[in-house]
Design a protein around this motif. Structure first.
Motif, mmCIF file in Angstrom:
data_model
loop_
_atom_site.group_PDB
_atom_site.id
_atom_site.type_symbol
_atom_site.label_atom_id
_atom_site.label_comp_id
_atom_site.label_asym_id
_atom_site.label_seq_id
_atom_site.Cartn_x
_atom_site.Cartn_y
_atom_site.Cartn_z
ATOM 1 N N GLY A 124 1.980 0.419 3.528
ATOM 2 C CA GLY A 124 3.389 -0.737 4.104
ATOM 3 C C GLY A 124 3.279 -1.669 3.339
ATOM 4 N N LEU A 125 3.627 -2.545 3.640
ATOM 5 C CA LEU A 125 3.488 -4.107 2.604
ATOM 6 C C LEU A 125 2.851 -5.295 4.009
ATOM 7 N N HIS A 126 0.890 -6.003 3.324
ATOM 8 C CA HIS A 126 0.927 -6.614 3.700
ATOM 9 C C HIS A 126 0.585 -7.506 2.890
ATOM 10 N N VAL A 139 0.628 -0.934 -0.130
ATOM 11 C CA VAL A 139 -0.141 -0.092 -0.258
ATOM 12 C C VAL A 139 0.624 1.070 0.553
ATOM 13 N N GLN A 140 0.666 1.943 -1.233
ATOM 14 C CA GLN A 140 1.955 3.199 -1.038
ATOM 15 C C GLN A 140 1.105 4.377 0.124
ATOM 16 N N ASP A 197 -0.475 7.276 -0.100
ATOM 17 C CA ASP A 197 -0.829 7.658 -0.667
ATOM 18 C C ASP A 197 -2.786 7.296 -1.325
ATOM 19 N N GLU A 198 -1.760 6.025 -0.652
ATOM 20 C CA GLU A 198 -3.305 4.933 -0.728
ATOM 21 C C GLU A 198 -3.995 4.481 0.998
ATOM 22 N N GLN A 199 -5.068 4.068 0.290
ATOM 23 C CA GLN A 199 -5.598 3.015 1.496
ATOM 24 C C GLN A 199 -5.773 1.364 1.170
ATOM 25 N N GLY A 200 -5.698 0.611 1.896
ATOM 26 C CA GLY A 200 -5.743 -0.697 1.542
ATOM 27 C C GLY A 200 -7.394 -1.107 2.143
#
Length: 334
Positions: free
Chosen positions: A65-67, A44-45, A47-50
């Motif tokens: 982050g990494l997920h 997840v960059q 400027d993004e939301q997963g």
């Protein structure tokens, strides 16, 4: 154990489909399995939301982050950009050219003001995603929702405001109130949108009446200028008139006080003489007579004295020494 067994069965099934048997088929199945498992890793960059979906249903939201999530088709991830600011132009011609404005577009921009006048307004709305879950699943077309909310809010705020205020000193206030009302409408529908700014770009009367409106504005400006000049003249003449009136009043008060004091002094002097007259009438009368004669005679240049009491035949004029001195040379010359 049941999950591992099902994975083994799944790998064995695909190995048979590929025509692989024995240890070679198992290796290929393991490779495919590792690739499938690794496909669940995602990033997840900033400027993004997963947004994690499990079999198409919302599961959770994750930060940048990494997920990891269960690979497709079990779970999937949507990555909306929550920091990106989007812009929506409200009131501009949909044809994209200011000179080719259709009647429909013109009517869309026309709004009724608080004093029942008509004007055309254009504004720019800046918005971004506030809640990714609501943004993805509560509204179908975000741009249409923002446009509808902006039009409703702007029309309501303009409808409370007089046309003169909307075109002059209340433009920023109208923009701020429109933003707040838009946010209230979108929050009520759980749209997951944050309205960051509303810029009011143009507020003018309709083109068909703009010349007449400008004439009215010029007449109002002339009226305001004449009123200001009258107020300036009044502010100049009134203080001076008040100053003159105050000066006259003070002089009158001073004269009044002086006259009253003199009258009181004369009254006290008269009462003093009267009291003396009551106590000794003859002496007071003689003193008043002598004072009166003294005041009278000291202003006279000639005095006629009748020592015999025989009347005018015995009158002898008394002449000033200065006058005799002037006449003496004339007598000697004769």
């Amino acid at each position: 154990m049941s999950t591992l067994q099902s994975l083994r069965d799944w790998f064995a099934y695909y190995a048979q489909l590929l025509g692989l048997k024995g240890r070679g088929g198992m290796v290929v199945a393991v490779v495919i399995g590792l690739l499938w498992v690794n496909s669940g890793i995602y990033k997840v960059q900033p400027d993004e939301q997963g947004v994690v979906l499990r079999f198409g249903k919302f599961q959770e939201t994750v930060d940048p982050g990494l997920h990891y999530h269960w690979p497709y088709p079990v779970e999937s991830v949507l990555l909306p950009k929550v920091t990106q600011v989007n812009q929506l132009q409200l009131g501009t011609a949909r044809t994209g050219a200011a000179t080719n404005v259709s009647n429909e577009d013109s009517h869309d921009r026309q709004m009724l003001t608080g004093d029942e006048n008509i004007l055309e307004a254009e504004c720019a709305v800046f918005w971004r995603i506030k809640d990714a879950k609501d943004f993805l699943f509560r509204i179908k077309n975000p741009e249409v929702s923002v446009r509808i909310a902006a039009e409703s809010a702007l029309r309501e705020i303009i409808g409370r405001t007089p046309i003169q205020a909307a075109m002059s000193d209340k433009r920023q206030q109208i923009a701020d109130q429109t933003r707040d009302l838009m946010q209230t409408l979108l929050d009520r529908e759980h749209a997951g949108i944050l309205v960051s700014q509303v810029q009011l770009q143009r507020v003018d009367p309709p083109a068909a009446v703009i010349d007449a409106f400008n004439d009215v504005q010029r007449a109002r400006a002339d009226q305001e200028r004449a009123r200001n000049e009258a107020d300036s003249y009044a502010n100049d003449i009134l203080p001076r008139a008040r100053g003159e009136a105050s000066k006259i009043t003070q002089e009158a008060e001073a004269y009044k006080e002086q006259a009253v004091k003199l009258a009181e002094g004369d009254a006290k002097s008269f009462m003093s003489v009267y009291n003396s007259y009551v106590k000794s009438k003859d002496v007071t009368a003689w003193r008043l007579y002598m004072e009166s004669m003294d005041e009278l005679l000291k202003k006279s240049t000639r005095v006629i004295v009748d020592t015999t009491g025989k009347g005018a035949s015995a009158v002898m004029p008394y002449m000033n020494i200065g006058e005799k001195a002037k006449d003496a040379p004339k007598e000697s010359s004769k």
